[in-house]
Write a protein that holds these residues in place. Structure first.
Motif, short mmCIF file in Angstrom:
data_model
loop_
_atom_site.label_atom_id
_atom_site.label_comp_id
_atom_site.label_asym_id
_atom_site.label_seq_id
_atom_site.Cartn_x
_atom_site.Cartn_y
_atom_site.Cartn_z
N ILE A 1 -10.45 -4.68 -2.77
CA ILE A 1 -9.15 -5.30 -3.06
C ILE A 1 -9.30 -6.55 -3.90
O ILE A 1 -8.60 -6.72 -4.91
CB ILE A 1 -8.41 -5.61 -1.74
N MET B 1 -8.99 -8.62 4.08
CA MET B 1 -10.14 -8.79 3.21
C MET B 1 -11.33 -9.40 3.95
O MET B 1 -12.48 -9.10 3.65
CB MET B 1 -9.76 -9.65 2.00
N LEU C 1 0.86 -1.19 0.00
CA LEU C 1 0.00 0.00 0.00
C LEU C 1 0.90 1.23 0.00
O LEU C 1 1.71 1.43 0.91
CB LEU C 1 -0.91 -0.01 1.23
N PHE D 1 -2.64 0.26 -4.20
CA PHE D 1 -1.96 -0.94 -3.72
C PHE D 1 -1.56 -1.83 -4.89
O PHE D 1 -2.19 -1.83 -5.94
CB PHE D 1 -2.86 -1.72 -2.75
#
Length: 542
Positions: free
Chosen positions: A127, A117, A52, A80
């Motif tokens: 993501i 996540m 990130l 990211f």
């Protein structure tokens, strides 16, 4: 204003300050400073984290095994790095280096990335979607990943290309007869004609006509099975049933390993379009459905090893021990057999001579390309056959559909109607395959079919034949250990748990199970249902 017609905003999203604050709680270690041009991660780096960007930029490029490079994008503050390999800790497909002003970035190792996540639904969606779309781009654009050099219609090259494609791995084929760089590399390395195809892995390793497992090892996509670990559940088979069981079991905190001897998706993975699966009104390809399930299983921490086959199962000190190909030994408290079915082969002479080079048991984009504008035949009257006919008809000049009975007796109505409307498809009822024509040098040139009523034969000139005549249970390694019926399917429900076999702690789901409904939705349902029974078995063993 966001242009929703351009998916770049989903592939390369920028996190808000609030979202970055949430992400910081899941970071694996402190931020790292990189000077301009420093390597942040390299192609084929194992366990490469997702980075990130907190300040500066990371420039990303792709490269194939021939070291040809091309820029992909540049990540700035709030963006990211990575694609789906970062979820499982597999080797990186792309490379990243600090931009002209350097960068400061925060690393997320695979288990921290998965925790992020799962722990934040909002960030997890952002993501995972981005990582999947980036992988799709790498596949669609070509020019990255593994390079296959040889003749495009060679059986071994088609096998390797099929394995990589069904595994969702970027690859490209270079025709050695027309591509100067490919020809030069073959000459420079001294590869003989019978050693083709030559495979160039992303890290530059060269493989000569490798087996699928050798290629998988080179790509680093097999988990380390040499470590002595005890899994809560080992699932044999990565089709819809096995992947569903992996998703539900891993999401409930169980340690899960999935083994498959061939590829992700099983027979369903070869379906060109599944239109009767709940929730997909426009249909979805078997490969796309399998790919989503695969990524979902990785997200929850399941480990997946392909291609690894199970050779033996035994009980040692109340623990299930699986002996696998490659000399691997795996221990588990419970085992789920979800190995599905294998394609049934017609009983005709010299069939093996043409398998992979004229005779196929699935219809993918690879086969469609080989058959473009030519005459083919397809044998079979089930739904899988119907889906293949509809898909192939848009690529070939003419297709002869060979069936024993009227389609209405064996195929869903929507497929029957669709096939009837195809102008280049002719249906032959009451015929079966009798003989094949051709040789190993020129390939398949034709086939002879026999009338089931009077024995009369007819011949068709064709370049390719697709066989969809059903399947047989794929559980040869287990049939001496668990009870099977007279057709070879595994019997369940003899004890207190409906999906448990005659062997305690061993379950069977999906097409391999006696009495199962041979539909993708039913297989997924059994994959979900078996997890509750696994919990009961684990409680029983405590």
């Amino acid at each position: 204003m966001v242009d929703t017609n351009n998916r770049n905003y989903q592939k390369f999203p920028t996190l808000t300050p609030d979202q970055m604050e949430v992400a910081l709680r899941f970071a694996s270690r402190p931020p790292v400073n990189f000077a301009p041009g420093d390597a942040v991660y390299g192609i084929s780096d194992c366990e490469a984290p997702m980075w990130l960007v907190l300040d500066g930029t990371i420039d990303v490029l792709r490269r194939d095994g021939l070291n040809r490079k091309a820029p992909i994008t540049s990540y700035s503050k709030g963006q990211f790095s990575g694609e789906v390999n970062q979820v499982a800790g597999l080797p990186a497909i792309a490379a990243g280096r600090a931009g002209l002003q350097g960068c400061t970035a925060l690393p997320f190792e695979p288990h921290h990335l998965r925790a992020l996540m799962v722990g934040s639904a909002e960030l997890g969606e952002i993501i995972m979607r981005a990582l999947i779309l980036r992988r799709v781009d790498l596949i669609d654009q070509g020019g990255s990943g593994t390079v296959l050099i040889g003749h495009p219609d060679n059986a071994d090259l088609l096998r390797l290309q099929g394995f990589l494609t069904r595994s969702g791995l970027p690859n490209q084929v270079l025709d050695v007869s027309v591509d100067n760089k490919a020809r030069a590399l073959v000459a420079r390395t001294g590869v003989l004609p019978d050693e083709l195809p030559l495979v160039v892995c992303p890290d530059g390793q060269l493989l000569r006509r490798p087996e699928n497992v050798e290629l998988a090892a080179c790509l680093g996509i097999l988990p380390d099975l040499t470590i002595d670990r005890l899994f809560n559940v080992v699932i044999v088979g990565a089709g819809p049933a096995g992947l569903a069981a992996a998703v539900y079991a891993a999401s409930e905190g169980l340690s899960v390993l999935v083994l498959d001897e061939a590829s992700i998706g099983g027979q369903a993975g070869a379906s060109a379009r599944i239109e009767n699966y709940l929730g997909f009104p426009t249909g979805i390809s078997g490969q796309a459905l399998s790919g989503r399930a695969f990524n979902q299983a990785l997200k929850f921490g399941a480990e997946i090893a392909v291609p690894v086959s199970v050779e033996h199962l035994e009980v040692v000190s109340d623990t299930l021990h699986l002996t696998c190909s490659g000399g691997y030994k795996v221990r588990a408290t419970t085992v789920v057999i979800a190995s599905g079915a294998r394609y049934r082969r017609p009983d005709v002479e010299n069939l093996d001579l043409f398998e992979g080079v004229g005779v196929s048991y699935w219809a993918s984009a690879i086969e469609a390309r080989l058959c473009a504008g030519r005459d083919v035949a397809l044998i079979g009257g089930g739904n899988s056959a119907g889906q293949a006919v509809v898909y192939l008809a848009s690529h070939v000049a003419h297709l002869d559909l060979i069936v024993r009975r009227p389609l209405e007796e064996t195929m869903s109505r929507y497929l029957v109607d669709r096939i009837a409307a195809l102008p280049n498809v002719k249906i032959h009822i009451g015929l079966e395959l009798h003989a094949l024509d051709g040789n190993s040098a020129t390939g398949l040139s034709g086939a002879t079919f026999r009338n089931l009523l009077d024995g009369a034969t007819c011949h068709r000139a064709l370049c390719h034949m697709f066989v969809f005549i059903g399947a047989e249970p794929n559980a040869g390694w287990a049939d001496s250990l668990v009870e099977i019926n007279n057709k070879g399917f595994i019997v369940t429900g003899a004890g207190t748990l409906p999906l448990e076999t005659s062997m305690s702690g061993v379950f069977a789901i999906g097409d391999v199970r006696a009495g199962s409904t041979k539909r993708v939705a039913a297989a997924v349902g059994e994959g979900a249902a078996v997890v509750a029974q696994i919990h009961s078995a684990l409680a029983r063993s405590c």
